[in-house]
Design a protein around this motif. Structure first.
Motif, PDB file in Angstrom:
ATOM      1  N   GLY A  26      34.815  28.721  49.656  1.00  0.00           N
ATOM      2  CA  GLY A  26      35.676  29.861  49.550  1.00  0.00           C
ATOM      3  C   GLY A  26      35.831  30.836  50.362  1.00  0.00           C
ATOM      4  O   GLY A  26      36.436  30.122  51.233  1.00  0.00           O
ATOM      5  N   GLU A  27      36.002  32.183  49.733  1.00  0.00           N
ATOM      6  CA  GLU A  27      36.491  33.413  50.079  1.00  0.00           C
ATOM      7  C   GLU A  27      35.779  34.077  50.830  1.00  0.00           C
ATOM      8  O   GLU A  27      35.298  34.116  51.945  1.00  0.00           O
ATOM      9  N   ALA A  28      34.959  34.784  49.983  1.00  0.00           N
ATOM     10  CA  ALA A  28      33.894  35.572  50.235  1.00  0.00           C
ATOM     11  C   ALA A  28      33.187  36.156  49.582  1.00  0.00           C
ATOM     12  O   ALA A  28      32.781  36.085  47.487  1.00  0.00           O
ATOM     13  N   PRO A  29      31.607  36.254  49.961  1.00  0.00           N
ATOM     14  CA  PRO A  29      30.313  36.389  48.864  1.00  0.00           C
ATOM     15  C   PRO A  29      30.947  37.822  48.461  1.00  0.00           C
ATOM     16  O   PRO A  29      31.747  38.447  48.378  1.00  0.00           O
ATOM     17  N   GLY A  30      30.268  38.145  46.579  1.00  0.00           N
ATOM     18  CA  GLY A  30      30.422  38.861  45.809  1.00  0.00           C
ATOM     19  C   GLY A  30      29.511  39.706  46.267  1.00  0.00           C
ATOM     20  O   GLY A  30      28.677  40.035  46.395  1.00  0.00           O
ATOM     21  N   GLU A  33      26.004  38.321  45.223  1.00  0.00           N
ATOM     22  CA  GLU A  33      26.299  36.526  47.023  1.00  0.00           C
ATOM     23  C   GLU A  33      25.712  37.328  47.296  1.00  0.00           C
ATOM     24  O   GLU A  33      24.475  37.118  48.493  1.00  0.00           O
ATOM     25  N   PRO A  79      25.688  32.180  48.843  1.00  0.00           N
ATOM     26  CA  PRO A  79      27.166  31.975  48.377  1.00  0.00           C
ATOM     27  C   PRO A  79      26.858  31.434  46.680  1.00  0.00           C
ATOM     28  O   PRO A  79      26.775  30.222  45.709  1.00  0.00           O
ATOM     29  N   PHE A  80      28.347  31.583  45.921  1.00  0.00           N
ATOM     30  CA  PHE A  80      28.964  31.270  43.973  1.00  0.00           C
ATOM     31  C   PHE A  80      27.685  31.188  43.947  1.00  0.00           C
ATOM     32  O   PHE A  80      27.029  30.363  42.949  1.00  0.00           O
ATOM     33  N   ASN A 120      31.686  30.321  52.724  1.00  0.00           N
ATOM     34  CA  ASN A 120      33.140  30.955  52.042  1.00  0.00           C
ATOM     35  C   ASN A 120      33.733  30.844  53.705  1.00  0.00           C
ATOM     36  O   ASN A 120      33.131  31.207  55.134  1.00  0.00           O
ATOM     37  N   HIS A 151      40.411  29.020  43.021  1.00  0.00           N
ATOM     38  CA  HIS A 151      39.674  29.435  42.794  1.00  0.00           C
ATOM     39  C   HIS A 151      38.250  29.421  41.875  1.00  0.00           C
ATOM     40  O   HIS A 151      39.370  29.866  40.676  1.00  0.00           O
TER      41      HIS A 151
END
Ligand code: URA
Length: 276
Positions: A133-137, A140, A146-147, A174, A248
């Motif tokens: 994926g892209e990056a933690p939010g 996360e 992750p996710f 990510n 995504h």
């Protein structure tokens, strides 16, 4: 206690093995799909969780250990299986453990300053499929996994729809291991600083198939700057590993019209996994 998405994945896999054709609707609007999946699960006979270390299903043929990073850890750091001599009970690979330690201590870019946790990975390092994926939010960053937010819930459902589960049959990570402030896009120098970790993960986990979700992962893994809509629908190769790209899950939540395209991408992924 297994999650609903995991139970669903096991249930769908059982049905598939019994010869039932596809059971997933063309459109998976998250609320509707969740409701439909819940009723399926309620109606389904209870299924035992796969034996630890056993072959859960087609997607998880290399063992079933679960990895988590950070304080929310749900289990021991597992060994990536790299050769037939490595069994689920082999001690953790020193290289993989070292890579994870390096990540957890990383201060190579500004994102280390504001993070709560380094988000290294989740899932099964012995899985055939690696999802990038892209990056933690925010969630996360708070949990170290992750996710795990809204997009992650949708990802779990998408995986379950093709009988894959985070616990057994995929390894998830990510492009960036630390959260960009305010969930802004990753910057080129941050991607560059983090690249050796992702390269290391791919090398040590040695997946049979890669799935990039979102344009940052897709562009990094294909080495292009093309938009996702132009990249999807084809099979690429990342250092000899077949690579499929799709939207995504956060983008799907904003654009439900893309669900059908994502479903097509998953069918492509399944074909690639069958052939791998
Ligand atoms: N979006 C991502 O790309 N990764 C996460 O871990 C969470 C949201």
């Amino acid at each position: 206690m297994s999650s609903p998405a995991h139970r669903l994945a096991v249930y769908l896999d059982q049905r598939r093995r019994m010869g039932e054709p596809g059971v997933v609707p063309d459109q998976f609007e998250p609320g509707e799909l969740l409701a439909s999946l819940k009723s399926r699960l309620a109606a389904a006979p209870s299924v035992p969780a796969p034996r630890r270390g056993g072959r859960a299903h087609a997607g998880g043929r290399r063992g079933s250990r679960t990895e988590a990073a950070g304080p929310a850890s749900r289990g021991p750091v597992p060994p990536p299986s790299r050769s037939p001599s490595i069994t689920p009970d082999s001690p953790p690979s020193p290289d993989y453990a070292a890579l994870r330690e390096t990540a957890l201590a990383c201060v190579r870019c500004r994102l280390s300053e504001g993070r709560r946790h380094v988000v290294f990975s989740d899932g099964n390092p012995a899985a055939r499929l690696m999802i990038v994926g892209e990056a933690p939010g925010a969630r996360e960053d708070a949990t170290g996994l992750p996710f795990v937010g809204q997009a992650g819930k949708l990802l779990d459902l998408i995986l379950a729809s093709v009988s894959l589960s985070r616990r057994d049959s995929v390894y998830i990570c990510n492009v960036l291991k630390c959260r960009p402030p305010g969930n802004r896009n990753p910057l080129p120098d941050e991607i560059e600083a983090c690249a050796r970790l992702l390269k290391g993960q791919i090398e040590l986990v040695a997946p049979e198939v890669l799935l990039a979700v979102g344009s940052f992962a897709a562009q990094w893994l294909t080495g292009t700057t093309r938009p996702l809509g132009k990249l999807r629908g084809k099979v690429y190769s990342y250092q000899g590993v077949p690579l499929v790209v799709t939207y995504h899950p956060a983008a799907l939540l904003r654009n439900p019209g893309w669900n059908r395209l994502c479903w097509d991408d998953l069918q492509l992924l399944c074909r690639v996994m069958d052939e791998a």
